[in-house]
Design a protein around this motif. Structure first.
Motif, mmCIF file in Angstrom:
data_model
loop_
_atom_site.group_PDB
_atom_site.id
_atom_site.type_symbol
_atom_site.label_atom_id
_atom_site.label_comp_id
_atom_site.label_asym_id
_atom_site.label_seq_id
_atom_site.Cartn_x
_atom_site.Cartn_y
_atom_site.Cartn_z
ATOM 1 N N ARG A 1 0.838 -1.113 0.158
ATOM 2 C CA ARG A 1 -0.021 -0.029 0.021
ATOM 3 C C ARG A 1 0.986 1.146 -0.051
ATOM 4 N N VAL B 1 -8.064 1.988 -1.855
ATOM 5 C CA VAL B 1 -8.195 1.725 -0.428
ATOM 6 C C VAL B 1 -9.260 2.389 0.119
ATOM 7 N N GLU C 1 -4.139 6.756 -0.720
ATOM 8 C CA GLU C 1 -3.340 5.330 -1.017
ATOM 9 C C GLU C 1 -3.975 4.572 -1.983
ATOM 10 N N GLN D 1 -3.388 0.287 -3.663
ATOM 11 C CA GLN D 1 -2.768 -1.103 -3.150
ATOM 12 C C GLN D 1 -2.538 -1.958 -4.372
#
Length: 296
Positions: free
Chosen positions: A176, A197, A203, A205
């Motif tokens: 991540r 996410v 973020e 992943q």
């Protein structure tokens, strides 16, 4: 001039530690180099001092010698050493950090994959000092995209990613990352190889499909003799050798060279070992890179 190592501001009720003495600094230098091979020169003294002080404050110690003794023996020594190494390892990285090196890998693999006389069925890559995973995931994404472009679904590939730090490897397995570390990733690849996410909107992943191509393994680069790795098509080792003395670099590079398959490619950081040569390898001529190819 008398210095103090400030762990936190006084308003949080934390005390400043006294500076590390020359004798203590030499002791820590020796310990770190003996266990990891990494050198901590005078220019990194404040870096070491600050990180020691922060960790000592976290576990309630105010004496460098007491912390040193804790690392040498006792039930928590091994775990504590792992935590400290994680703090001392430089982990600032990003995807496709050195574009020219990745371009070289792509060119090299294209040559092998398009060779009609020798049909490649598997490729094995190794990211040495993989840190938090950006480098091995970059290699995996690039090769997967390359195979899709030439419609070679019959080729198996895997990336072995090694690092000395267990906490760092744990973060790498999660995969991540914040947007800042993905600035070199093409938009189309972000859509293909990453997923949102929900609980962390800033973020992304790495997808499970990419994760399955990368195996993260703890390995001290000083113990390559024990590594069961051989016949690697690509070994990618960048921003690692800068922390080692000249004679250790030679030993590490000789070990890596021995693990290349015939015709295999060793990619180093530009300037990390510019004057190094090996009888079994030939220098690769490619712009803004430092790389060697194992002779057939």
């Amino acid at each position: 001039m008398f210095r103090t190592t400030v762990v936190a501001t006084d308003r949080w009720g934390m005390k400043a530690l006294p500076p590390i003495s020359d004798e203590q600094f030499e002791l820590w230098q020796t310990l770190i180099e003996a266990r990891t091979g990494m050198t901590v020169g005078p220019t990194r003294r404040s870096f070491l001092e600050t990180n020691l002080a922060i960790r000592m404050r976290e576990i309630g110690l105010s004496d460098y010698e007491a912390y040193y003794e804790q690392l040498m023996a006792g039930p928590v020594a091994e775990r504590e050493w792992a935590i400290l190494v994680d703090r001392l390892a430089v982990q600032e990285t990003s995807f496709f950090r050195h574009p020219s090196s990745f371009a070289l890998v792509r060119s090299y693999l294209a040559e092998r994959l398009l060779n009609k006389e020798r049909q490649i069925k598997s490729l094995h890559l190794w990211s040495v000092g993989c840190s938090t995973g950006e480098e091995p995931y970059s290699l995996a994404m690039q090769l997967d995209a390359q195979l899709q472009e030439i419609r070679r679904s019959d080729v198996y590939f895997g990336v072995t990613a090694t690092d000395i730090s267990l906490p760092t490897l744990a973060r790498a397995r999660v995969g991540r990352y914040g947007e800042r570390r993905l600035h070199n990733v093409p938009v189309a690849w972000k859509e293909r190889y990453f997923q949102a996410v929900p609980e962390h909107p800033r973020e992304l992943q790495v997808t499970d499909a990419v994760k399955k191509k990368v195996a993260f393994v703890q390995l001290n680069i000083m113990e390559l003799d024990r590594a069961p790795l051989s016949d690697m098509d690509v070994i990618f080792c960048q921003n690692v050798l800068i922390y080692f003395r000249r004679f250790r670099k030679r030993d590490i590079l000789a070990n890596l060279a021995a693990r290349l398959a015939p015709g295999g490619l060793l990619v180093l950081g530009v300037g990390e070992a510019a004057d190094w040569t090996h009888p079994a390898l030939s220098r690769v001529d490619y712009p803004d890179t430092l790389a060697f190819r194992r002779k057939n």
